[in-house]
Structure formats: structure tokens, C-alpha cells
Write a protein that holds these residues in place. Sequence first.
Motif, PDB file in Angstrom:
ATOM      1  N   MET A   1       0.930  -1.098   0.027  1.00 30.37           N
ATOM      2  CA  MET A   1       0.033   0.207   0.018  1.00 30.37           C
ATOM      3  C   MET A   1       0.892   1.200   0.060  1.00 30.37           C
ATOM      4  N   THR A   2       0.582   2.141  -0.734  1.00 31.74           N
ATOM      5  CA  THR A   2       1.383   3.364  -0.748  1.00 31.74           C
ATOM      6  C   THR A   2       1.275   4.345   0.259  1.00 31.74           C
ATOM      7  N   SER A   3       1.770   5.330   0.374  1.00 32.82           N
ATOM      8  CA  SER A   3       1.370   6.106   1.465  1.00 32.82           C
ATOM      9  C   SER A   3       0.299   6.900   1.078  1.00 32.82           C
ATOM     10  N   GLU A   4      -0.098   7.366   0.006  1.00 30.41           N
ATOM     11  CA  GLU A   4      -1.212   7.905  -0.749  1.00 30.41           C
ATOM     12  C   GLU A   4      -2.237   7.102  -0.557  1.00 30.41           C
ATOM     13  N   GLN A   5      -2.426   5.732  -0.658  1.00 34.67           N
ATOM     14  CA  GLN A   5      -3.373   4.842  -0.414  1.00 34.67           C
ATOM     15  C   GLN A   5      -3.791   4.913   1.040  1.00 34.67           C
ATOM     16  N   ALA A   6      -2.707   4.897   1.742  1.00 37.78           N
ATOM     17  CA  ALA A   6      -3.024   4.764   3.378  1.00 37.78           C
ATOM     18  C   ALA A   6      -3.573   6.026   3.836  1.00 37.78           C
TER      19      ALA A   6
END
Length: 62
Positions: free
Chosen positions: A1-6
Amino acid sequence: MTSEQAAHLIDTTLDLVHQRLQDLQDRSLNREHQALAEEFREWRHPSGGHIDLMVVPGLASS
């Protein structure tokens, strides 16, 4: 999971929590409202103004 997704997941979760808190308040379920508010207090009002995310080894590329 990317930081943007998180970050998106956290925002979505907080929106749902806010809706649930409103529902509990409207239904005068004070104990439930207080328990949910306590559960997400750190998320809603993080110390330092942001939520620290930790990378779990082995899941960084997921």
C-alpha cells in the motif's frame, strides 16, 4: 500500500467514524458514542498534527 493509499484509507475511515458518531448522537446512545470517540481520538486529533504510518516488512510492495 502506498502512502497515498494509506492516507485515503484513513480519510475514508474518519468520514465513516464521523457519520457513525452523528448517528449515535442522534439516537442518544451516549455510551456507544463515547466509546467510538475514544477509539478514534488519536486518529481525529493526532499529536504533532499528523498520524505516523509504519511500514510492515514484507508488505511494503503490496
